[in-house]
Design an enzyme around this catalytic site. Structure first.
Site, PDB file in Angstrom:
ATOM      1  NE  ARG A 108      33.127  18.809   4.958  1.00  0.00           N
ATOM      2  CZ  ARG A 108      34.184  18.621   4.180  1.00  0.00           C
ATOM      3  NH1 ARG A 108      34.229  19.135   2.960  1.00  0.00           N
ATOM      4  NH2 ARG A 108      35.216  17.898   4.591  1.00  0.00           N
ATOM      5  CG  ASP A 118      33.293  20.130  -5.156  1.00  0.00           C
ATOM      6  OD1 ASP A 118      33.031  19.436  -6.170  1.00  0.00           O
ATOM      7  OD2 ASP A 118      34.081  19.763  -4.264  1.00  0.00           O
ATOM      8  CD  GLU A 155      28.646  16.429   0.035  1.00  0.00           C
ATOM      9  OE1 GLU A 155      28.686  17.552  -0.474  1.00  0.00           O
ATOM     10  OE2 GLU A 155      29.673  15.758   0.296  1.00  0.00           O
ATOM     11  CG  HIS A 160      32.731  16.499  -1.725  1.00  0.00           C
ATOM     12  ND1 HIS A 160      32.080  16.657  -0.529  1.00  0.00           N
ATOM     13  CD2 HIS A 160      34.026  16.844  -1.458  1.00  0.00           C
ATOM     14  CE1 HIS A 160      32.927  17.041   0.407  1.00  0.00           C
ATOM     15  NE2 HIS A 160      34.122  17.166  -0.138  1.00  0.00           N
TER      16      HIS A 160
HETATM   17  P1  NAI Z   1      41.815  25.430   7.542  1.00  0.00           P
HETATM   18  O1  NAI Z   1      41.540  24.892   8.895  1.00  0.00           O
HETATM   19  O2  NAI Z   1      43.231  25.600   7.095  1.00  0.00           O
HETATM   20  O3  NAI Z   1      41.105  26.870   7.388  1.00  0.00           O
HETATM   21  C1  NAI Z   1      39.840  27.165   7.832  1.00  0.00           C
HETATM   22  C2  NAI Z   1      39.798  28.655   8.128  1.00  0.00           C
HETATM   23  O4  NAI Z   1      38.445  29.015   8.443  1.00  0.00           O
HETATM   24  C3  NAI Z   1      40.660  29.057   9.326  1.00  0.00           C
HETATM   25  O5  NAI Z   1      41.499  30.149   8.984  1.00  0.00           O
HETATM   26  C4  NAI Z   1      39.636  29.457  10.375  1.00  0.00           C
HETATM   27  O6  NAI Z   1      40.107  30.491  11.238  1.00  0.00           O
HETATM   28  C5  NAI Z   1      38.499  29.938   9.506  1.00  0.00           C
HETATM   29  N1  NAI Z   1      37.220  30.013  10.204  1.00  0.00           N
HETATM   30  C6  NAI Z   1      36.819  29.330  11.304  1.00  0.00           C
HETATM   31  N2  NAI Z   1      35.594  29.748  11.672  1.00  0.00           N
HETATM   32  C7  NAI Z   1      35.222  30.688  10.775  1.00  0.00           C
HETATM   33  C8  NAI Z   1      34.060  31.496  10.632  1.00  0.00           C
HETATM   34  N3  NAI Z   1      33.036  31.417  11.503  1.00  0.00           N
HETATM   35  N4  NAI Z   1      34.011  32.367   9.590  1.00  0.00           N
HETATM   36  C9  NAI Z   1      35.042  32.467   8.733  1.00  0.00           C
HETATM   37  N5  NAI Z   1      36.165  31.745   8.827  1.00  0.00           N
HETATM   38  C10 NAI Z   1      36.246  30.857   9.831  1.00  0.00           C
HETATM   39  O7  NAI Z   1      41.005  24.517   6.542  1.00  0.00           O
HETATM   40  P2  NAI Z   1      41.249  24.313   4.986  1.00  0.00           P
HETATM   41  O8  NAI Z   1      42.196  23.190   4.759  1.00  0.00           O
HETATM   42  O9  NAI Z   1      41.529  25.614   4.345  1.00  0.00           O
HETATM   43  O10 NAI Z   1      39.792  23.781   4.523  1.00  0.00           O
HETATM   44  C11 NAI Z   1      38.653  24.606   4.630  1.00  0.00           C
HETATM   45  C12 NAI Z   1      37.400  23.759   4.450  1.00  0.00           C
HETATM   46  O11 NAI Z   1      37.342  23.297   3.104  1.00  0.00           O
HETATM   47  C13 NAI Z   1      37.394  22.461   5.292  1.00  0.00           C
HETATM   48  O12 NAI Z   1      36.844  22.707   6.589  1.00  0.00           O
HETATM   49  C14 NAI Z   1      36.506  21.552   4.491  1.00  0.00           C
HETATM   50  O13 NAI Z   1      35.182  21.691   4.979  1.00  0.00           O
HETATM   51  C15 NAI Z   1      36.579  22.100   3.069  1.00  0.00           C
HETATM   52  N6  NAI Z   1      37.237  21.156   2.138  1.00  0.00           N
HETATM   53  C16 NAI Z   1      36.555  20.789   1.008  1.00  0.00           C
HETATM   54  C17 NAI Z   1      37.136  19.925   0.079  1.00  0.00           C
HETATM   55  C18 NAI Z   1      36.440  19.534  -1.183  1.00  0.00           C
HETATM   56  O14 NAI Z   1      36.878  18.576  -1.856  1.00  0.00           O
HETATM   57  N7  NAI Z   1      35.381  20.206  -1.597  1.00  0.00           N
HETATM   58  C19 NAI Z   1      38.470  19.342   0.350  1.00  0.00           C
HETATM   59  C20 NAI Z   1      39.112  19.853   1.523  1.00  0.00           C
HETATM   60  C21 NAI Z   1      38.501  20.719   2.402  1.00  0.00           C
END
Ligand code: NAI
Length: 340
Positions: A233, A257, A262, A294
């Site tokens: 994000r 991205d 944005e 994005h």
């Molecule tokens: P997820 O929920 O599977 O993984 C997120 C991880 O971040 C978890 O392991 C969590 O413990 C960890 N986390 C939480 N707080 C943290 C911190 N302070 N420092 C480091 N790690 C921390 O989520 P997923 O599916 O892997 O997605 C991650 C992010 O990617 C989403 O939150 C979203 O913002 C972004 N995203 C972007 C997309 C795009 O098109 N550019 C599409 C999908 C997701």
């Protein structure tokens, strides 16, 4: 159920209608969902929102008044929703936690390779009949230290890709992933990550703890010439601090991205307008910065899964099978300070 689908583009309509097959009444709206457009949900039981919609308390209040009981996000992140307000108003929030972690992880790799091998510049040169190589020098990825911040579904997939390339992978996550540890990923403190990483890729959610995780202070601790990749994000990075570090060549490469402002720029064609965001405009002047709008999630496989899971969330909610809905729960209240 009657569902108002906001921020909808032709591809959203296409994939959602194909997955829906007439089960629910989908009403498509192009504008984003916010306090000015919430009225469009009048008479609907649910709204379907996307990443740059703004479901703050005011918007949710209006939705509740219009009878909306479900917010079905067609994305993984949920930082755009005031979850406490939703819970207080009795509105259920659902999301699509996993559709294709590969889509985003592979896009992060694409940004790395594009920057490292200067493919964005090479593409233009060759089209101009210029085959000179000056300024296109890259570096081998094998053996480099790649840091993954957040090793959830996407971060884990990205870590596995980078291990496959032969990188040393280090990670930071409050909840380390034992599968990655077994494969040789070292979990380190953030300070150690900043000091050791050649490439840093952000895959954690945006919240109070991660807002401006990359700022002047953390950048100062990084290696000179570090590459930063953000497919998470926008507000994970303090963009102004990053611009200063790019000017000083402290950051050597940046692939984005997502961008913190944005919402007013991405997903629309502004080619006939003047860019009003001076910070973004400055960012675009660096030859070692690549920005995509994005689109990391934007693959056939991901859109198919997003549509299928979003509609399943709506159907299971309607059937009151809440155990089958991918719910987003409000954050637990902060613990009361101990003592008097
Ligand atoms: P997820 O929920 O599977 O993984 C997120 C991880 O971040 C978890 O392991 C969590 O413990 C960890 N986390 C939480 N707080 C943290 C911190 N302070 N420092 C480091 N790690 C921390 O989520 P997923 O599916 O892997 O997605 C991650 C992010 O990617 C989403 O939150 C979203 O913002 C972004 N995203 C972007 C997309 C795009 O098109 N550019 C599409 C999908 C997701």
């Amino acid at each position: 159920m009657k569902v108002a689908v906001f921020s909808s583009k032709p591809y959203d309509q296409d994939f959602l209608e194909r997955a829906n097959q007439g089960q629910h009444e989908l009403v498509f709206h192009m504008p984003p969902l916010n306090r000015d457009t919430a009225l469009l949900a009048q008479g609907c039981d649910a709204v379907c929102g996307f990443v740059n919609d703004n479901l703050d308390r005011d918007t949710l209040n209006q939705l509740a008044e219009h009878g909306v009981r479900l917010v079905a996000l067609r994305c993984a992140g949920f930082n755009q929703v005031d979850l406490l307000a939703a819970a207080e108003l009795g509105i259920t929030v659902a999301r699509v936690p996993e559709y294709s972690p590969h889509a985003v992880a592979e896009h992060a790799l694409a940004l790395i390779l594009m920057l490292n091998r200067n493919l964005h510049r090479a593409y233009n040169r060759v089209r101009e009949n210029d085959y000179s190589l000056n300024g296109l020098l890259g570096f081998d990825l094998v053996g480099k230290t790649v840091a993954v911040i957040g090793t959830g579904k996407i971060g884990q997939t990205f870590a596995q890709i980078m291990l496959g390339i032969g990188c040393r992978v280090v990670a930071y996550d409050p909840f380390p992933n034992s599968e990655l540890t077994a494969r040789g990923v070292d979990y380190l403190s953030l300070e150690a990550i900043w000091a050791q990483a050649d490439i840093i890729s952000l895959h954690c959610p945006l919240n109070d703890a991660t807002h401006h995780l990359i700022d002047a202070q953390s950048i100062a601790l990084m290696k000179d010439g570090v590459m930063i990749i953000n497919t998470g994000r926008g507000a994970l990075i303090d963009t102004k601090a990053a611009i200063s570090a790019l000017k000083q060549r402290k950051i050597g490469y940046m692939g984005l991205d997502v961008y913190e402002e944005e919402a007013d720029i991405f997903f629309e064609d502004h080619s006939n307008h003047l860019l009003q965001d001076d910070v973004f405009a400055r960012l675009m002047t660096f030859p070692n910065v690549v920005v995509t709008g994005h689109q990391a999630f934007f693959t056939h496989e991901a859109l198919t899964a997003i549509a299928r899971i979003t509609l399943a969330n709506i159907t299971f909610f309607e059937q009151q099978k809440l155990d089958k809905v991918w719910l987003v729960n409000p954050p637990a209240p902060d613990p009361q300070p101990a003592g008097e």
